[in-house]
Design a protein around this motif. Structure first.
Motif, PDB file in Angstrom:
ATOM      1  N   SER A  88       0.826  -1.202   0.000  1.00 33.95           N
ATOM      2  CA  SER A  88       0.000   0.000   0.000  1.00 33.95           C
ATOM      3  C   SER A  88       0.870   1.265   0.000  1.00 33.95           C
ATOM      4  O   SER A  88       0.622   2.208  -0.761  1.00 33.95           O
ATOM      5  N   GLN A  89       1.914   1.279   0.831  1.00 39.55           N
ATOM      6  CA  GLN A  89       2.783   2.467   0.881  1.00 39.55           C
ATOM      7  C   GLN A  89       3.496   2.697  -0.447  1.00 39.55           C
ATOM      8  O   GLN A  89       3.667   3.839  -0.886  1.00 39.55           O
ATOM      9  N   LYS A  92       1.010   4.228  -2.825  1.00 40.21           N
ATOM     10  CA  LYS A  92       0.764   5.650  -2.474  1.00 40.21           C
ATOM     11  C   LYS A  92       1.946   6.513  -2.907  1.00 40.21           C
ATOM     12  O   LYS A  92       1.761   7.611  -3.454  1.00 40.21           O
ATOM     13  N   ASN A  95       1.877   7.260  -6.592  1.00 36.72           N
ATOM     14  CA  ASN A  95       0.927   8.327  -6.937  1.00 36.72           C
ATOM     15  C   ASN A  95       1.506   9.710  -6.639  1.00 36.72           C
ATOM     16  O   ASN A  95       1.269  10.655  -7.384  1.00 36.72           O
ATOM     17  N   ILE A  96       2.279   9.798  -5.570  1.00 37.42           N
ATOM     18  CA  ILE A  96       2.872  11.102  -5.215  1.00 37.42           C
ATOM     19  C   ILE A  96       4.029  11.432  -6.170  1.00 37.42           C
ATOM     20  O   ILE A  96       4.136  12.526  -6.698  1.00 37.42           O
ATOM     21  N   ASN A 207      -4.980   3.412  -5.639  1.00 37.01           N
ATOM     22  CA  ASN A 207      -4.727   4.576  -4.775  1.00 37.01           C
ATOM     23  C   ASN A 207      -4.067   4.171  -3.456  1.00 37.01           C
ATOM     24  O   ASN A 207      -3.871   4.986  -2.567  1.00 37.01           O
ATOM     25  N   GLY A 208      -3.769   2.871  -3.329  1.00 34.16           N
ATOM     26  CA  GLY A 208      -3.079   2.402  -2.130  1.00 34.16           C
ATOM     27  C   GLY A 208      -4.005   1.902  -1.035  1.00 34.16           C
ATOM     28  O   GLY A 208      -3.556   1.327  -0.042  1.00 34.16           O
ATOM     29  N   GLU A 209      -5.327   2.110  -1.198  1.00 35.20           N
ATOM     30  CA  GLU A 209      -6.274   1.588  -0.195  1.00 35.20           C
ATOM     31  C   GLU A 209      -6.353   0.063  -0.329  1.00 35.20           C
ATOM     32  O   GLU A 209      -6.137  -0.487  -1.415  1.00 35.20           O
TER      33      GLU A 209
END
Ligand SMILES: Cc1cc2nc3c(=O)[nH]c(=O)nc-3n(C[C@H](O)[C@H](O)[C@H](O)COP(=O)(O)OP(=O)(O)OC[C@H]3O[C@@H](n4cnc5c(N)ncnc54)[C@H](O)[C@@H]3O)c2cc1C
Length: 494
Positions: A88-89, A92, A95-96, A207-209
């Motif tokens: 997940s990290q 995320k 995406n950043i 989205n990492g969720e």
């Protein structure tokens, strides 16, 4: 030695079939991948630990290709997360920092699904290989996505249970890859394919969720069926971190047989007439003359090399039913001019025959440097017609094609034996495949039955789905993954 060869040839995507110039929007073939910013690499190392982040040239080369010929590209880094939180990290962070992620199992895919894309990292899930829980009351098994398919077979069979999907690559491929490709196998005719056994999964979204979908209940109609939505999504919509599979009781017995034919058409007709008798064998595999010769040369199991085609058939179930069905199957083959029908006399002999069939791809690959294996499917009733079309197209383009496949499912693998250094031959192979796909679709079939669209089949997808359906898929992808993080450019262009 092999590694050195790759060093010399995989510094960038190899521009060739099945990608051509028109398709070059996928990647800039002439550019080397940009080097990932050190700050991003440090952040990745912080997430997974230094020992699970790889950036050496040797590591990148090892992950630059899968089972698909003529395609390779270097990733920026390879990471091996060890928990869903780490996955997940990573997503995320992507995406950043705006880099892509290509999830990877064993890398045996045949449509380029796990081949890196520009500015990407590989998320290697092959170490996630625990069988978490076998539930004998509900007949389910929770697995991590990196469990090897054949390992799962062996474990559940020890307690009289059965996980039917058995891709030819089952000794090396992973359940995660199987679910992402909705893989089939030799037992597909009677038992179906991977999607028929997936009951649930834990998925890291683009989205990492993290979500769970499905579960152990046989019935569940609460909300959209997200579980089925992820099956066959080729790593573009989520990364599986846990998968729940259905198990069934292991069939009591089975009988394996070989039927030899002097014509491909007769073999094709025999398949149709077996099914028309309302018998559903577990396995009906077809091998043409070229494949038989290569398999015999490779496996040396005593196959006759002067016949045109053979069927490998297996019926399974209750002993009394198996006896009766085996006889009816053999009779259907004889009525369609089989020159001989041989029944395996022992489990070992049956295993030998099935192993030889599973070696068909490797056996064909020995005869020429470049093996392009395709994956069309037609309605079962059209197999004989399709086989004839493949022969005609092979002659028209003067291309050597060996065909084998899961004939009971109408799934054929016309395999072009070629040499990528011969540009003219590769161009003819590409034209031949274009026609084969068109003919399969005209017969009511599809351009891929089990290997997926990936990169290799993108430009043919519209033949089957039409452009509006592709637009719909594209809008789903955009809604779920607006930054195009997960395996971009696979299945269709973003
Ligand atoms: C000799 C040979 C025989 C084969 N026979 C068959 C056959 O009979 N039937 C058949 O269907 N296929 C067959 N294949 C193709 C291939 O083995 C299958 O597609 C297999 O399912 C791929 O599994 P993998 O672990 O190697 O996945 P990979 O090749 O690593 O990945 C395949 C796809 O799955 C995605 N993916 C992998 N893991 C995950 C995850 N955890 N979460 C989300 N996405 C993920 C990747 O991004 C990629 O898009 C064969 C291949 C070979 C080389």
């Amino acid at each position: 030695m092999i590694l050195l060869l790759y060093v010399s040839c995989t510094h960038k995507y190899t521009e060739s079939f099945p990608i051509n110039n028109e398709d070059s929007s996928f990647l800039n073939f002439n550019s080397l991948p940009v080097t990932m910013n050190q700050n991003i690499l440090s952040q990745l190392q912080n997430i997974v630990g230094k020992n699970n982040c790889f950036t050496s040239q040797e590591d990148k080369i090892t992950y630059s290709y899968d089972g698909t010929p003529l395609l390779s590209f270097l990733p920026e880094a390879i990471v091996r997360p060890t928990s869903k939180e780490q996955v997940s990290q990573i997503v995320k962070l992507a995406n950043i920092e705006n880099f892509s992620i290509v999830p990877r199992g064993a890398g045996t895919g045949l449509s380029g699904g796990s081949i890196p894309v520009e500015n990407c990292i590989i998320v290697d899930m092959s170490r996630w290989n625990n069988i978490i829980e076998i539930d004998t009351e509900n007949l389910t098994v929770w697995v991590e996505p990196g469990v090897i398919t054949a390992t799962l077979h062996a474990e559940v069979e020890k307690i009289g249970l059965f996980y039917p999907p058995d891709p030819g690559s089952m000794n090396i491929c992973t359940i995660g890859g199987n679910v992402a490709e909705n893989s089939g196998g030799l037992r597909g005719l009677k038992y179906g394919v991977t999607k028929n056994y997936v009951m649930g999964m834990e998925v890291v979204l683009p989205n990492g969720e993290i979500i769970m979908c499905g579960g152990k209940t046989v019935k569940d109609v609460a909300g959209y069926n997200l579980k089925d939505f992820f099956i066959g999504s080729e790593g573009t919509l989520g990364i599986f971190t846990k998968i729940l599979l259905k198990l069934i009781p292991k069939p009591a017995t089975s009988k394996t047989m070989l039927a030899y034919f002097n014509s491909q058409t007769d073999a094709g007709k025999a398949v149709s007439s077996i099914i028309a008798q309302k018998i559903i064998p577990a396995t009906v595999e077809f091998l043409d003359k070229t494949t038989i010769r290569c398999v015999e040369d490779f496996a040396k199991i005593g196959l006759p090399t002067d016949i045109e085609s053979l069927l490998l058939l297996e019926v399974d179930g209750h002993p009394a039913v198996v006896e009766e069905e085996a006889e009816k199957v053999a009779e259907a083959c004889r009525q369609n001019n089989a020159v001989e029908v041989k029944i395996a006399q022992s489990i070992e002999e049956a295993m030998k025959l099935k192993t030889a069939r599973r070696s068909a791809f490797s056996a064909l690959a020995r005869s020429k440097p470049t093996t392009i294996l395709e994956d069309i499917t037609v309605p079962r009733s059209e197999i004989a017609v399709m086989l004839q079309k493949i022969n005609d197209i092979s002659k028209k383009y003067n291309i050597l094609i060996g065909t084998f496949g899961h004939a009971g499912d109408g799934n054929l693998h016309p395999t072009c034996l070629t040499d990528e250094r011969n540009k003219d031959e590769i161009a003819r192979a590409e034209k031949a495949y274009g026609e084969i796909f068109e003919e399969a679709v005209k017969l009511g079939g599809t351009i891929t039955g089990e290997h997926g669209t990936g990169i290799g089949k993108r430009k043919y997808l519209h033949l089957v789905t039409g452009t509006t359906a592709i637009e719909t898929m594209r809008s789903i992808k955009k809604a779920m993954d607006p930054n195009g993080i997960l395996n971009p450019g696979k299945i269709f262009e973003l």
